[in-house]
Design an enzyme around this catalytic site. Structure first.
Site, PDB file in Angstrom:
ATOM      1  N   ARG A  13      -9.691  -7.441   4.530  1.00 25.36           N
ATOM      2  CA  ARG A  13      -8.500  -7.014   5.272  1.00 25.36           C
ATOM      3  C   ARG A  13      -8.453  -5.501   5.381  1.00 25.36           C
ATOM      4  O   ARG A  13      -8.208  -4.943   6.462  1.00 25.36           O
ATOM      5  CB  ARG A  13      -7.254  -7.540   4.559  1.00 25.36           C
ATOM      6  N   GLN A  22       0.828  -1.209   0.000  1.00 22.72           N
ATOM      7  CA  GLN A  22       0.000   0.000   0.000  1.00 22.72           C
ATOM      8  C   GLN A  22       0.862   1.257   0.000  1.00 22.72           C
ATOM      9  O   GLN A  22       1.930   1.295   0.614  1.00 22.72           O
ATOM     10  CB  GLN A  22      -0.923  -0.002   1.219  1.00 22.72           C
ATOM     11  N   HIS A  46       0.291  -3.033  11.186  1.00 21.89           N
ATOM     12  CA  HIS A  46       1.383  -3.907  11.623  1.00 21.89           C
ATOM     13  C   HIS A  46       1.846  -3.627  13.055  1.00 21.89           C
ATOM     14  O   HIS A  46       3.039  -3.514  13.341  1.00 21.89           O
ATOM     15  CB  HIS A  46       2.567  -3.829  10.647  1.00 21.89           C
ATOM     16  N   SER A  68       3.737  -6.646   2.612  1.00 23.20           N
ATOM     17  CA  SER A  68       2.437  -6.527   3.264  1.00 23.20           C
ATOM     18  C   SER A  68       1.343  -7.082   2.349  1.00 23.20           C
ATOM     19  O   SER A  68       1.337  -8.276   2.063  1.00 23.20           O
ATOM     20  CB  SER A  68       2.181  -5.075   3.679  1.00 23.20           C
ATOM     21  N   LEU A  69       0.411  -6.234   1.833  1.00 23.88           N
ATOM     22  CA  LEU A  69      -0.632  -6.783   0.961  1.00 23.88           C
ATOM     23  C   LEU A  69      -0.037  -7.444  -0.279  1.00 23.88           C
ATOM     24  O   LEU A  69      -0.658  -8.334  -0.881  1.00 23.88           O
ATOM     25  CB  LEU A  69      -1.619  -5.685   0.556  1.00 23.88           C
ATOM     26  N   GLN A  88       0.648 -11.634  10.028  1.00 19.90           N
ATOM     27  CA  GLN A  88       1.209 -10.492   9.316  1.00 19.90           C
ATOM     28  C   GLN A  88       0.489  -9.183   9.642  1.00 19.90           C
ATOM     29  O   GLN A  88       1.088  -8.110   9.629  1.00 19.90           O
ATOM     30  CB  GLN A  88       1.154 -10.773   7.811  1.00 19.90           C
TER      31      GLN A  88
END
Length: 314
Positions: free
Chosen positions: A120, A10, A204, A95-96, A253
């Site tokens: 998410r 992102q 996170h 991440s994503l 995660q």
């Protein structure tokens, strides 16, 4: 020659991303069609034409970036005549981007990934009231120094190292007061730069626990296959080959540190000599330029990038 395909996270989103790929390659166009159908709305129209402030919303940006990365993958596969897993030895995503990597590696269905990322994004946004959390970038300090100042800043709140992106490039996440204290402590500790980021939630860190629980339930209902090439996971910075490990890693995660610097160290240990970033932006090749000297770096964003890489692969 060992090759890793990496997928951005992102922040890389931009109106118009993936549009040229969709216009040039039917396989790329099909990716956006599948994602639109999975979400029950024309996300592709938002991706191609905006407005930017709606695309940037977490619940939109996450599936949009995944779709754009997979459009690049399918275009490359069409141009080269080979699946990505025959062209690379490892995959990784920031991440994503880990969801993009898993779809590219044949471990996760594209439509399932789109639905998971929509959930998410919404769950992460809803986990903390707007304005209660914050994130900050700290440049020029090593990881132990950042961990120490985060602990000092936390007090009774939360302040944690969220992204260990590269040598001297860290991101903190947590309660707004604690993260704001950390910014000042970092300046006093000699950071080259320390500043709050314009983000919608503190990703996170442990404040994302409600989102992790909600996503975990959906992951448990999702079918995963063993990736056809190993995934270097965010949570462990180690190669993963088993389908059974994936739901737990993706759940963890959400609240855990993205170990991208360590992931790049793993790539080095695995003998990676070429890194291909598929999707929007050049953030990951930028990090690799510093942390993986001597590794060949390739970006695949538009049709001309696809053609050049396909030609170089022979």
């Amino acid at each position: 020659m060992s090759t890793v395909a990496v997928f951005p996270g992102q922040g890389a989103q931009s109106v118009g991303m993936g549009r040229a790929l969709a216009e040039a390659f039917p396989a790329a166009r099909e990716v956006f069609a599948i994602v639109d159908e999975a979400l029950g709305e024309p996300l592709s129209r938002l991706v191609f034409t905006g407005p930017a402030e709606v695309l940037t919303l977490t619940e939109n940006a996450q599936p949009a970036l995944m779709a754009t990365s997979l459009a690049a993958v399918r275009a490359l596969e069409a141009a080269s005549g080979r699946p990505l897993t025959a062209l690379v030895d490892f995959v990784a995503g920031h991440s994503l981007g880990e969801y993009s990597a898993l779809v590219a590696a044949g471990a996760l269905d594209l439509a399932d990934a789109a639905r998971l990322l929509r959930l998410r994004g919404r769950a992460m946004q809803a986990a903390v009231p707007v304005g209660a959390g914050a994130m900050a970038a700290v440049l020029g300090l090593d990881v132990p120094a950042v961990e120490t100042l985060a602990a000092q800043a936390a007090g009774d709140g939360v302040c944690a190292l969220a992204n260990d992106n590269g040598e001297g490039q860290a991101v903190l996440s947590g309660d707004v007061a604690a993260v704001t204290r950390a910014v000042e402590l970092a300046k006093a500790a000699g950071a080259k730069r320390s500043l709050l980021l314009q983000v919608s939630a503190p990703f996170h860190c442990e404040l994302m626990a409600p989102a992790a629980a909600e996503l975990g339930a959906a992951l448990a209902r999702t079918a995963f296959q063993a990736p056809r090439v190993p995934l270097i996971a965010n949570v462990t910075a180690a190669p993963v080959r088993e389908a059974a490990a994936l739901p737990g890693l993706l759940r963890e995660q959400v609240t855990a540190r993205v170990r991208w610097r360590e992931s790049m160290a793993t790539m080095r240990e695995l003998g990676v000599t070429r890194l291909i970033e598929l999707g929007q932006g050049k953030v990951l090749t930028g990090l690799a330029r510093r942390d993986l000297p001597g590794v060949s770096l390739v970006n695949v964003q538009g049709p001309e990038d696809v053609a050049a890489l396909a030609a170089s692969l022979g």
